[in-house]
Design a protein around this motif. Structure first.
Motif, short mmCIF file in Angstrom:
data_model
loop_
_atom_site.label_atom_id
_atom_site.label_comp_id
_atom_site.label_asym_id
_atom_site.label_seq_id
_atom_site.Cartn_x
_atom_site.Cartn_y
_atom_site.Cartn_z
N GLN A 139 0.88 -1.17 0.00
CA GLN A 139 0.00 0.00 0.00
C GLN A 139 0.92 1.22 0.00
O GLN A 139 1.65 1.44 0.97
N ARG A 140 0.91 1.92 -1.06
CA ARG A 140 1.84 3.06 -1.23
C ARG A 140 3.26 2.63 -0.89
O ARG A 140 3.94 3.22 -0.08
N GLU B 162 -0.80 -3.41 9.75
CA GLU B 162 -0.08 -2.37 9.02
C GLU B 162 1.16 -1.85 9.75
O GLU B 162 2.08 -1.35 9.13
#
Ligand SMILES: [Zn+2]
Length: 317
Positions: free
Chosen positions: A44-45, A95
């Motif tokens: 993610q990014r 995350e």
């Protein structure tokens, strides 16, 4: 991506997560198996994120608990429904960098940007017997499904990667459980087909309620089979008796009409009379009822002669 569980599979998994592993080593082994089978690393990014996809709410909550205790994190759980199948699934998302680092280290995931290039299972993770059981337990929770013991015996574990499927097969072998491995379009299936293998597996992963249930159903099944066999056997015998008796009675009738019973040798006349008197008697009974009583084979011989004579008479005309 996710497997669709039957209600029986869900029941077994629900029971399994009620009984937690107590040892730290085992909990890591269990979590490792779950991540190996249902974990995906996405970027993610450009930052890696670990997602674990489960098809059962109770197992997802259990994974959450493991992560909370082992990696001190409170991951997000997202509930989704497949558009095609309307099947529920749950996504656990991790995350935080520090948490991921710890998990990757434990699982020896070195290149976290390239999930396809996955490592095998670290020796450390499955070094102890207790942890090998736990790894199998985790595999079942993540990718397993089991048939209810009322139907055909079947247990399978789906792994997307051959490495992990092979590890499961090897671990099972260590517990003397013989499993087969088959490739299908969505991955590799490790499966058990024998009742003994499945029961041993349930014992190894400590799925005791399911094991007891299976034992119970198996006893009932085998009793039922036994009774069925007995009933079938009796019916078959009865059929045979009545068919044979029917033919003999027909033959006697034929002889009577075409030449008269009195033309028969005396021994055959008596046999014919006995059969007429006792149309439902078995051969053995008939032999005993005959005057004088005969052996079974003696009676059989006479009745066969009657059939032959009737046949010859019919074919003459
Ligand atoms: Zn352990």
């Amino acid at each position: 991506m996710s497997i669709k569980s039957s209600s029986y599979t869900k029941k077994v998994k629900n029971e399994l997560v009620q009984m937690e592993n107590e040892k730290f080593c085992c909990r890591w082994a269990e979590l490792a198996a779950i991540i190996h089978l249902r974990g995906y690393i996405i970027l993610q990014r450009k930052v890696p994120v670990l997602t674990i996809i489960m098809d059962s709410n109770s197992v997802a909550r259990y994974v959450f608990k493991l992560l909370k205790e082992l990696a001190v994190t409170y991951p997000k759980i997202l509930h989704r429904q497949s558009e095609n199948t309307l099947h529920d699934y749950f996504i656990i998302k991790i995350e935080e960098e520090v948490v991921l680092k710890e998990i990757f280290q434990r699982l020896e995931i070195k290149n976290e940007h390239n999930w396809v290039n996955m490592p095998g299972v670290s020796e450390k993770l499955v070094n102890n017997n207790c942890c090998r059981r736990s790894y199998l337990r985790g595999s079942f929770l993540a990718g397993g499904s089991i048939n209810s013991p009322e139907s055909a015996y079947h247990l399978e574990i789906l792994a997307e990667y051959e490495t992990y499927a092979q590890i499961i097969v090897d671990l099972l072998q260590g517990f003397e459980i013989k499993a087969s491995l088959r490739r299908r379009e969505n991955g590799y299936y490790v499966y058990l087909k024998s009742a003994e293998g499945i029961m041993e597996f349930l014992r190894v992963i400590k799925a005791y309620p399911a094991l007891l249930y299976m034992e119970e159903k198996r006893v009932i099944k085998s009793l039922k089979n036994h009774t069925n066999r007995l009933v079938n056997c009796d019916t078959a015998n009865l059929d045979k008796i009545s068919k044979a008796a029917h033919q003999q009675l027909n033959s006697i009738e034929t002889i009577e009409q075409l030449s008269g019973l009195s033309k028969l040798p005396l021994t055959l006349q008596t046999a014919a009379k006995t059969r007429r008197k006792y149309p439902e008697a078995s051969l053995k009974e008939l032999a005993e009822l005959n005057q004088p009583p005969l052996s079974k084979s003696g009676m059989n011989y006479r009745l066969k002669r009657i059939n032959q004579i009737a046949y010859q008479l019919k074919n003459k005309t």
